[in-house]
Design a protein around this motif. Structure first.
Motif, mmCIF file in Angstrom:
data_model
loop_
_atom_site.group_PDB
_atom_site.id
_atom_site.type_symbol
_atom_site.label_atom_id
_atom_site.label_comp_id
_atom_site.label_asym_id
_atom_site.label_seq_id
_atom_site.Cartn_x
_atom_site.Cartn_y
_atom_site.Cartn_z
ATOM 1 N N ALA A 96 0.827 -1.209 0.000
ATOM 2 C CA ALA A 96 0.000 0.000 0.000
ATOM 3 C C ALA A 96 0.859 1.257 0.000
ATOM 4 C CB ALA A 96 -0.928 -0.009 1.205
ATOM 5 N N LEU A 97 1.898 1.265 0.834
ATOM 6 C CA LEU A 97 2.754 2.453 0.896
ATOM 7 C C LEU A 97 3.481 2.689 -0.416
ATOM 8 C CD1 LEU A 97 4.531 2.850 4.364
ATOM 9 C CD2 LEU A 97 3.034 4.444 3.185
ATOM 10 N N ILE A 98 3.985 1.623 -1.001
ATOM 11 C CA ILE A 98 4.663 1.767 -2.289
ATOM 12 C C ILE A 98 3.677 2.278 -3.342
ATOM 13 C CG2 ILE A 98 5.775 0.501 -4.169
ATOM 14 C CD1 ILE A 98 7.052 -1.305 -2.073
ATOM 15 N N GLY A 99 2.439 1.760 -3.299
ATOM 16 C CA GLY A 99 1.421 2.231 -4.227
ATOM 17 C C GLY A 99 1.118 3.711 -4.047
ATOM 18 N N MET A 100 1.032 4.148 -2.790
ATOM 19 C CA MET A 100 0.790 5.570 -2.512
ATOM 20 C C MET A 100 1.911 6.439 -3.073
ATOM 21 S SD MET A 100 -0.457 5.421 1.457
ATOM 22 C CE MET A 100 -1.307 3.970 2.051
ATOM 23 N N ILE A 101 3.136 5.985 -2.873
ATOM 24 C CA ILE A 101 4.282 6.757 -3.370
ATOM 25 C C ILE A 101 4.248 6.841 -4.895
ATOM 26 C CG2 ILE A 101 6.803 6.772 -3.572
ATOM 27 C CD1 ILE A 101 6.900 5.493 -0.770
ATOM 28 N N VAL A 102 3.959 5.724 -5.546
ATOM 29 C CA VAL A 102 3.919 5.703 -7.017
ATOM 30 C C VAL A 102 2.820 6.625 -7.543
ATOM 31 C CG1 VAL A 102 3.418 4.264 -9.028
ATOM 32 C CG2 VAL A 102 4.928 3.407 -7.220
ATOM 33 N N ILE A 103 1.627 6.550 -6.934
ATOM 34 C CA ILE A 103 0.526 7.423 -7.368
ATOM 35 C C ILE A 103 0.872 8.888 -7.126
ATOM 36 C CG2 ILE A 103 -1.868 8.106 -6.886
ATOM 37 C CD1 ILE A 103 -2.471 5.164 -6.327
ATOM 38 N N GLY A 104 1.469 9.168 -5.969
ATOM 39 C CA GLY A 104 1.868 10.543 -5.667
ATOM 40 C C GLY A 104 2.877 11.078 -6.656
ATOM 41 N N LEU A 105 3.850 10.242 -7.019
ATOM 42 C CA LEU A 105 4.844 10.655 -8.014
ATOM 43 C C LEU A 105 4.184 10.864 -9.376
ATOM 44 C CD1 LEU A 105 7.857 8.325 -7.069
ATOM 45 C CD2 LEU A 105 7.679 10.805 -6.731
ATOM 46 N N GLY A 106 3.160 10.039 -9.665
ATOM 47 C CA GLY A 106 2.440 10.203 -10.923
ATOM 48 C C GLY A 106 1.704 11.529 -10.978
ATOM 49 N N VAL A 107 1.085 11.919 -9.862
ATOM 50 C CA VAL A 107 0.394 13.213 -9.797
ATOM 51 C C VAL A 107 1.388 14.347 -9.996
ATOM 52 C CG1 VAL A 107 -0.901 14.770 -8.295
ATOM 53 C CG2 VAL A 107 -1.451 12.337 -8.320
ATOM 54 N N LEU A 108 2.552 14.238 -9.346
ATOM 55 C CA LEU A 108 3.578 15.283 -9.464
ATOM 56 C C LEU A 108 4.129 15.366 -10.883
ATOM 57 C CD1 LEU A 108 5.634 14.810 -6.158
ATOM 58 C CD2 LEU A 108 4.403 16.876 -6.854
ATOM 59 N N THR A 109 4.326 14.214 -11.501
ATOM 60 C CA THR A 109 4.978 14.183 -12.814
ATOM 61 C C THR A 109 4.021 14.508 -13.959
ATOM 62 O OG1 THR A 109 6.479 12.471 -11.979
ATOM 63 C CG2 THR A 109 6.367 12.760 -14.369
ATOM 64 N N PHE A 110 2.829 13.918 -13.916
ATOM 65 C CA PHE A 110 1.916 14.044 -15.056
ATOM 66 C C PHE A 110 0.743 14.983 -14.787
ATOM 67 C CE2 PHE A 110 3.822 9.751 -15.284
ATOM 68 C CZ PHE A 110 4.539 9.911 -16.463
ATOM 69 N N GLY A 111 0.566 15.398 -13.541
ATOM 70 C CA GLY A 111 -0.450 16.391 -13.215
ATOM 71 C C GLY A 111 -1.879 15.909 -13.308
ATOM 72 N N PHE A 112 -2.115 14.584 -13.267
ATOM 73 C CA PHE A 112 -3.498 14.120 -13.325
ATOM 74 C C PHE A 112 -4.165 14.251 -11.957
ATOM 75 C CE2 PHE A 112 -1.032 10.235 -12.428
ATOM 76 C CZ PHE A 112 -1.685 9.760 -11.300
ATOM 77 N N SER A 113 -5.447 14.118 -11.899
ATOM 78 C CA SER A 113 -6.292 14.175 -10.707
ATOM 79 C C SER A 113 -6.604 15.613 -10.312
ATOM 80 C CB SER A 113 -5.646 13.454 -9.514
ATOM 81 O OG SER A 113 -4.779 14.312 -8.810
ATOM 82 N N ALA A 114 -7.504 15.729 -9.329
ATOM 83 C CA ALA A 114 -7.940 17.050 -8.865
ATOM 84 C C ALA A 114 -6.811 17.839 -8.218
ATOM 85 C CB ALA A 114 -9.093 16.884 -7.870
ATOM 86 N N ALA A 115 -5.786 17.140 -7.738
ATOM 87 C CA ALA A 115 -4.669 17.827 -7.083
ATOM 88 C C ALA A 115 -3.535 18.147 -8.054
ATOM 89 C CB ALA A 115 -4.133 16.973 -5.929
ATOM 90 N N GLY A 116 -3.699 17.738 -9.322
ATOM 91 C CA GLY A 116 -2.622 17.911 -10.288
ATOM 92 C C GLY A 116 -2.194 19.344 -10.506
ATOM 93 N N ASP A 117 -3.126 20.288 -10.460
ATOM 94 C CA ASP A 117 -2.794 21.689 -10.728
ATOM 95 C C ASP A 117 -1.997 22.327 -9.597
ATOM 96 O OD1 ASP A 117 -4.122 21.517 -13.126
ATOM 97 O OD2 ASP A 117 -6.031 22.264 -12.310
ATOM 98 N N THR A 118 -2.174 21.838 -8.380
ATOM 99 C CA THR A 118 -1.498 22.454 -7.227
ATOM 100 C C THR A 118 -0.340 21.624 -6.696
ATOM 101 O OG1 THR A 118 -3.119 21.418 -5.743
ATOM 102 C CG2 THR A 118 -3.585 23.658 -6.500
ATOM 103 N N ALA A 119 -0.216 20.378 -7.169
ATOM 104 C CA ALA A 119 0.878 19.523 -6.700
ATOM 105 C C ALA A 119 2.206 20.029 -7.240
ATOM 106 C CB ALA A 119 0.640 18.079 -7.147
ATOM 107 N N ALA A 120 3.164 20.218 -6.356
ATOM 108 C CA ALA A 120 4.491 20.697 -6.764
ATOM 109 C C ALA A 120 5.475 20.516 -5.615
ATOM 110 C CB ALA A 120 4.428 22.169 -7.165
ATOM 111 N N VAL A 121 6.720 20.326 -5.965
ATOM 112 C CA VAL A 121 7.765 20.194 -4.947
ATOM 113 C C VAL A 121 7.860 21.478 -4.121
ATOM 114 C CG1 VAL A 121 10.242 19.828 -4.565
ATOM 115 C CG2 VAL A 121 9.054 18.542 -6.359
ATOM 116 N N SER A 122 7.510 22.607 -4.724
ATOM 117 C CA SER A 122 7.572 23.889 -4.025
ATOM 118 C C SER A 122 6.603 23.956 -2.836
ATOM 119 C CB SER A 122 7.273 25.042 -4.986
ATOM 120 O OG SER A 122 5.977 24.903 -5.547
#
Length: 481
Positions: free
Chosen positions: A173-199
């Motif tokens: 589960a944790l690995i899955g969460m990390i992968v999905i989170g990295l996907g949001v950061l990299t590809f910007g999908f999902s409702a959080a895609g516009d605001t997700a950023a390392v900043s």
């Protein structure tokens, strides 16, 4: 300490508390339990309150505490390969500091697991509130307590396999969460895609948004998240091949901490800004809800629920076993040494569960503070255990340097220096606990606990007089190690 004395301790294991148990953990189970042991309610639930207190700087606190935990585990590893024994914490305290410290450490470690069980029950009740908010916390905690108690009275044959799969669920589960989170950061999908950023790690009032002092105050909760990693040492110490199993389990600790704690929190706080998290809510559940995948949030909530129940289940098993060890050493009533028809220490488990029931009462009286109270007490008990490991290691190294003790095949890097650093750090965390008005209640509890154990020790000395040449030491306590 001379070799004959070491032989005395070892021979005392001819009648061990493990006698009669159906044990048989394979390498697969040991390694997965070792990995899963570093993932518990302290991360899944406690991180939410700590994020609200410290913001992104919590990542640094987990990394700092992780380094100290590695020092502790390497110190324990050196001791275990010097003399691998079951109940290692109490045994090394007894050998290097005296019988009283072995007795005190054994009972305090039992207390730590009882209180940790309370925390896990509280967390499980909070997770159930995600689906059924109308159900009172104390009702859910009581139901889980009864169900797990019944499960622990069944044969222990499946214990390793059940914990293996529980750990597998947590890790996957944790690995899955990390992968999905990295996907949001990299590809910007999902409702959080516009605001997700390392900043997001510094964009909202900086990396230390509430100040360095507030960040440091989270260390007590952070240390609670790492409780139970020392169980790897106990498991490996009982292994048929500790020379291989123990170093492998301990040396994987840094990447486990880096991935599951530092890595997971970093990804979560990049995807969702820290101001969106609140105490009492799992940051992972909140993050997936923010991403806009409600089904995923429900799945995550189920995963963290099973993680809490898994830890509580292990705690019940461990406490019954510890009481049997103490009874075998003459440091607890002999009734705790008995096994049931299903080869479980049923009486010890029952007594431990009754004490865990205090957590149910706390959930009834102060549901909003129950988790914080039990976390602080468990952390204080855990700190004592870790201090005993470190102090024993320092004294062991002195014996090695003086030529009185054999060298371990798994020496800790830096010798006793890293142990001294860890000792200072743990004392600093204790000072932080004393400074926190809500957390310092655990120090009062520990003071009362120490007084009770002191009285118990005096009774032991009265009932079991010291043999000649061992003034002030109960013969039974000293001879069975």
């Amino acid at each position: 300490m001379t070799s004959p004395q070491v032989d005395q301790h070892t021979s005392g294991r001819d009648h061990t508390p493990e006698e009669g148990y159906e044990r048989g953990l394979g390498s697969r189970q040991v390694q997965m339990i070792a990995i899963g042991g570093a993932i518990g309610v302290g991360l899944f639930l406690g991180a939410g309150a700590n994020i609200a207190k410290a913001g992104p700087s919590l990542i640094l606190m987990y990394a700092l505490a992780g380094v100290i935990i590695f020092f502790i585990m390497r110190a324990l590893g050196e001791l275990l390969l010097y003399r691998p024994v079951s109940g290692s914490f109490a045994e090394y305290s007894r050998e290097f500091l005296g019988p009283f410290f072995g007795y005190f450490t054994g009972w305090t470690y039992w207390l730590m697991w009882v209180v940790t069980g309370m925390a896990e029950l509280t967390a499980a009740a909070i997770y159930v509130n995600y689906w059924w908010p109308a159900v009172p916390q104390w009702v859910t905690a009581l139901v889980f307590l009864i169900v797990l108690f019944g499960a622990n009275l069944i044969s222990v044959k499946l214990f390793g396999e059940i914990e293996f799969w529980f750990s597998m669920v947590k890790v996957t589960a944790l690995i899955g969460m990390i992968v999905i989170g990295l996907g949001v950061l990299t590809f910007g999908f999902s409702a959080a895609g516009d605001t997700a950023a390392v900043s997001n790690l510094w964009a909202f009032d900086g990396f230390f948004p509430t100040g360095v002092g507030s960040s440091l105050m989270t260390l007590q909760g952070v240390m609670f998240a790492y409780l139970a990693v020392e169980l790897v040492g106990v498991t490996a110490g009982e292994s048929e091949d500790p020379e291989k199993t123990l170093p492998k389990a301990i040396n994987t600790l840094p990447w486990r901490i880096a991935l599951f704690y530092v890595g997971a929190l970093t990804v979560i706080l990049c995807v969702v800004r820290w101001t969106e998290f609140a105490p009492g809510v799992s940051p992972f559940v909140a993050a997936f809800a923010q991403i806009g995948i409600p089904a995923a949030a429900g799945i995550v909530n189920f995963v963290v629920l099973t993680a809490a129940l898994s830890s509580c289940n292990s705690g019940m098993y461990s406490t019954g076993r510890m009481l049997r060890t103490l009874a075998d050493n003459g440091e607890a009533p002999r009734v705790f040494s008995r096994l049931s028809g299903t080869k479980t220490p049923a009486f010890g488990i029952t007594v431990s569960v009754l004490f865990m029931g205090i957590g149910v009462v706390l959930n009834y009286i102060v549901p909003e503070k129950a988790f914080g109270y039990v976390v602080s007490v468990a952390t204080a008990a855990g700190i004592w255990t870790w201090l005993m490991i470190l102090i024993s290691h320092v004294l062991y190294r002195r014996g090695v340097d003086a030529g009185r003790l054999a060298r371990s095949s798994f020496p800790a890097p830096g010798g006793a220096v890293c142990s001294w650093i860890a000792i200072v750090f743990l004392l600093f965390v204790t000072c932080l606990i004393a400074y926190d008005a809500d957390a310092r209640v655990c120090l009062y509890v520990m003071a009362g606990w120490a007084a009770a154990l002191g009285i118990g020790w005096q009774i032991l000395k009265t009932r079991t007089p010291a043999p000649e040449g061992a003034e002030g030491t109960p013969g039974k306590v000293d001879s069975i190690g």
